[in-house]
Design an enzyme around this catalytic site. Structure first.
Site, PDB file in Angstrom:
ATOM      1  N   HIS A 121      51.839  42.380  26.643  1.00 23.78           N
ATOM      2  CA  HIS A 121      51.495  43.936  26.398  1.00 23.78           C
ATOM      3  C   HIS A 121      51.305  44.362  24.964  1.00 23.78           C
ATOM      4  O   HIS A 121      51.903  43.885  24.070  1.00 23.78           O
ATOM      5  CB  HIS A 121      52.975  44.417  27.132  1.00 23.78           C
ATOM      6  N   ASP A 122      50.372  45.210  25.146  1.00 25.41           N
ATOM      7  CA  ASP A 122      50.207  45.910  23.777  1.00 25.41           C
ATOM      8  C   ASP A 122      49.590  45.020  22.565  1.00 25.41           C
ATOM      9  O   ASP A 122      49.464  45.660  21.351  1.00 25.41           O
ATOM     10  CB  ASP A 122      51.412  46.758  23.232  1.00 25.41           C
ATOM     11  N   GLY A 139      54.817  40.664  22.693  1.00 18.75           N
ATOM     12  CA  GLY A 139      54.336  41.940  22.614  1.00 18.75           C
ATOM     13  C   GLY A 139      54.066  42.567  21.265  1.00 18.75           C
ATOM     14  O   GLY A 139      54.483  42.060  20.190  1.00 18.75           O
TER      15      GLY A 139
END
Lengths: 286, 278
Positions: A121-122, A139
Site C-alpha cells: 500500500h502507498d 508500505g
C-alpha cells in the site's frame, strides 16, 4: 475487438480497451480500467479501483487491487495506478493505498516485476524499476527510476531507494539507499557504485566518473559525511547527478532511522499529489 | 485419459493415454506430456515443453513461459525439458531458455520442487534435487545431482551447486558451491563443513566423509567461499590417495577458480557473446 475468454469473469462496468486480451479464469472487478494493448494470461485477478495504462503484460495468478495489508485500513475506495509497458510475472501482488497514507499506490512505466514480488500500500514507483523474484516492498516505499532490487530481498516501510541504486539478493533494507550505489549483505552495507546499471542505461562516461569521484569522497573519505556533503555542495560547476546524490543524503539524514519519508509520517502530510518526491530536483537522465 | 471439461487444451498438445488433467488447466503450444502424469488443476504449461513419465503437478504451477530476461523474445524457439517422476508443488515456476543462453531449461528425474520454488531460464537441475519453499534457481545456473536448497535460498545467475551440497535456510551464494558441503549465510556464503546427513543417506562410509571434511576445511580455512586457500588446493590436487568423491570436489573447485567471480558457467556467457547472441 477485445479477445476475452468466455471462461473469464469480467464485470460489465469495467472499462476495457478494444484490443485487450483476457485469458481463462481471470476476474475483473467493476472499477477497473485497462488501456489498449494489455495482455492478461489466465487466472489474473484485478479488483478494487485499478487504472492500467497501455501495453502491460500480466502473467498467471497476478492479483492487483485487493485490500491493503494494513490494520488501519477502513475500506475506502483507495486506488492503484499503473503506467505503460510494465510486465507483472506470476504471483505478483499490488495493493492499493490506505486512507492514512495518501490513498494511492502508483507504478510508472516499463518496469519488470519478477515472480512473487509484492508492491504494498502507498508505494510510489518511478519508471524502469526492476524487482527480482519474491522481493517484498513494505508500505509507503518510494523507488526512483532504474532502481533494482534483487531476489528474496525485503524493504522496510518508508524507505526511499534512489535512482540507479542496486540492492543485492537476500538483503534486508532498513534505511534509504542513496542513488547510484550498490547495497547488499547481512547486515547490508553500501559497497560501491552501480557502474553497470548507469552505463547500460546510457549515462555518459564523464557523468559516471564524476559520481565515482564523489562517492569516494562521501563514503570512503576522512571525517564526517555531512561535512563532505557541504564541501561538495559549495563547489562550482557541480555535476547535476552529484548534486542530486548530496541532496538525497541530506534528506535521508532529516528523517528518523535514515528514512526521509518518516518525516511525512510525522507531519501527517499525505494529501495525494504532494507525495513522493524528496525535496530534490527531479532531473531525468535521458 | 481423464480431462476435466474446464481445461483448455490446444490441438498442438500431445498427451499420453493415461494423463490426468484437472479443472482450469491451460495447455498450449508444443507441449508433450508423458504417461502417468497428473495435473491436479489450474496448471499453465506452454511453449516447447516436454514432460517425461510420472510427473505430478499441483495447482497454480507455471511451466514454459517466457524467461525473465530483458533480451528474450516471445518468438524465440526455446524449450523446457523435464525428466520423470518429479513433483511440482503449488506456485512453482519453470521458465524456458533464452537464445543466447543455449535455449533449453532442463530438469532431471526424481526431483521435488516445493511451494513457490523457481527454476530460471537455461538452468540445469539434475536428478533427485530438492528445492524447498521459495528456493530460487536463477538463470543459467546448474544444480547437480542430490543437491538440497532449503527455504528462502537464492543463487546468483551462472552459479553451479555441486552434487549433494546442502543449503541451510536463508543462505545464498554468488559463487560456485562445492559438492558435498553444507552452506550457511550469504554475502559471503560460508562453508560449514560436510553435508554429513546427506552423505550418510547416500551410503558413504565414515572414512570417505572424513576425507571430504579434510579437503573442505583445508580449501576454505575461513569458511567463506570467497577465500580459497590455493596452496592447500594444489596440495590436495597432487595427492593420489583421494577417493572419487574428494577427487571430484578438488576438480570442481579448480574449475570454478578458473573463471571470474568463482563461477565456472561464466565461461558460457562469453561463448554466447562471441557467437553474437548477447
Amino acid at each position: 475487438m477485445s479477445k476475452i475468454s468466455p471462461l473469464s469473469d469480467v464485470h460489465s462496468s469495467a472499462e476495457i480497451a478494444e484490443d485487450v486480451q483476457i485469458g481463462p479464469f481471470c476476474v475483473i472487478g467493476p472499477d477497473v480500467r485497462i488501456g489498449p494493448g494489455c495482455r492478461l494470461a489466465n487466472n489474473v485477478t484485478l479488483i478494487g479501483h485499478v487504472t492500467i495504462g497501455r501495453d502491460n503484460t500480466f502473467f498467471p495468478y497476478v492479483v492487483i487491487g485487493a485490500a491493503p495489508q494494513d490494520l488501519k485500513y477502513r475500506g475506502s475506495p483507495t486506488r492503484v495506478e499503473i503506467g505503460d509497458g510494465n510486465t507483472f510475472r506470476e504471483y505478483v501482488t499490488v495493493h492499493p493505498g490506505t486512507e492514512a497514507g495518501g490513498e494511492l499506490t502508483r507504478i510508472g512505466n516499463d518496469s519488470l516485476f519478477m515472480i512473487g514480488s509484492h508492491v504494498a500500500h502507498d508505494c510510489l514507483l518511478d519508471d524502469k524499476v526492476m524487482m527480482g523474484n519474491y522481493c517484498q516492498l513494505a508500505g509507503h516505499i518510494r523507488m526512483e527510476t532504474f532502481a533494482v532490487i534483487s531476489a528474496l530481498s525485503g524493504v522496510h516501510h518508508f524507505v526511499t531507494i534512489g535512482k540507479f541504486a542496486f540492492v543485492g539478493g537476500l538483503t534486508a533494507v532498513k534505511r534509504d539507499i542513496p542513488p547510484f550505489t550498490i547495497f547488499y549483505g547481512s547486515p547490508g552495507e553500501i559497497r560501491g557504485v552501480n557502474e553497470v546499471g548507469m552505463s547500460r542505461n546510457g549515462m555518459a562516461p564523464e557523468q559516471v566518473a564524476a559520481i565515482k569521484a564523489a562517492y569516494r569522497r562521501l563514503f570512503c573519505g576522512q571525517g564526517n559525511q555531512l561535512q563532505q556533503i557541504e564541501q561538495l555542495q559549495a563547489e562550482d560547476g557541480l555535476d547535476g547527478s552529484v548534486a542530486y546524490l548530496c541532496n538525497f543524503l541530506r534528506a535521508s539524514l532529516e528523517g528518523k532511522f535514515g528514512r526521509y519519508r518518516e518525516v511525512l509520517r510525522k507531519r501527517g502530510d499525505w494529501a495525494p499529489g504532494t507525495l513522493g518526491h524528496t525535496p530534490v530536483a527531479q532531473e531525468r537522465i535521458e | 485419459m481423464k480431462i476435466h471439461p474446464t481445461a483448455t487444451i490446444e490441438p498442438s498438445v500431445q498427451l499420453a493415454d493415461d494423463v490426468i488433467v484437472g479443472p482450469g488447466c491451460v495447455l498450449r503450444g508444443d507441449v508433450r506430456i508423458g504417461p502417468g502424469c497428473e495435473l491436479k488443476g489450474m496448471a499453465w504449461i506452454e511453449g516447447r515443453t516436454t514432460l517425461g513419465a510420472g510427473n505430478v503437478i499441483f495447482p497454480n504451477v507455471v511451466i514454459g513461459t517466457q524467461p525473465q530476461d530483458w533480451r528474450s523474445d516471445p518468438a524465440d524457439p526455446t524449450e523446457v525439458v523435464i525428466g520423470e517422476n518429479n513433483v511440482f508443488r503449488e506456485n512453482v515456476t519453470v521458465h524456458r531458455g533464452t537464445r543466447s543462453g543455449g535455449g533449453t531449461t532442463r530438469i532431471g528425474s526424481g526431483c521435488m520442487l516445493m511451494i513457490g520454488s523457481h527454476v530460471g531460464h537455461d538452468a540445469v537441475v539434475e536428478d533427485r534435487v530438492t528445492l524447498i519453499n521459495l528456493a530460487t534457481v536463477a538463470g543459467h545456473c546448474r544444480v547437480e545431482t542430490g543437491a538440497w536448497l532449503s527455504g528462502y535460498t537464492g543463487l546468483h545467475q551462472f552459479t553451479t551447486v555441486g552434487r549433494h551440497a546442502f543449503f541451510a535456510a536463508f543462505a545464498g551464494s554468488d559463487r560456485d558451491v562445492p559438492p558435498y558441503c553444507r552452506i550457511e549465510g550469504d554475502h559471503p556464503a560460508r562453508c560449514k563443513g560436510v553435508n554429513v546427513v546427506g552423505l550418510r543417506r547416500l551410503g558413504l562410509d565414515v572414512e570417505a566423509i572424513r576425507q571430504l571434511r579434510q579437503v573442505l576445511e583445508g580449501v576454505f580455512p575461513q569458511e567463506s567461499l570467497e577465500n580459497v586457500d590455493r596452496s592447500a588446493l594444489a596440495g590436495f590436487d597432487a595427492r593420489t590417495d583421494l577417493n572419487e568423491h574428494a577427487r571430484y570436489l578438488v576438480e570442481f573447485v579448480k574449475r570454478s577458480m578458473e573463471h571470474r567471480f568463482g563461477r565456472a558457467r561464466e565461461a558460457g556467457r562469453f561463448a554466447a557473446a562471441r557467437a553474437g547472441h548477447s
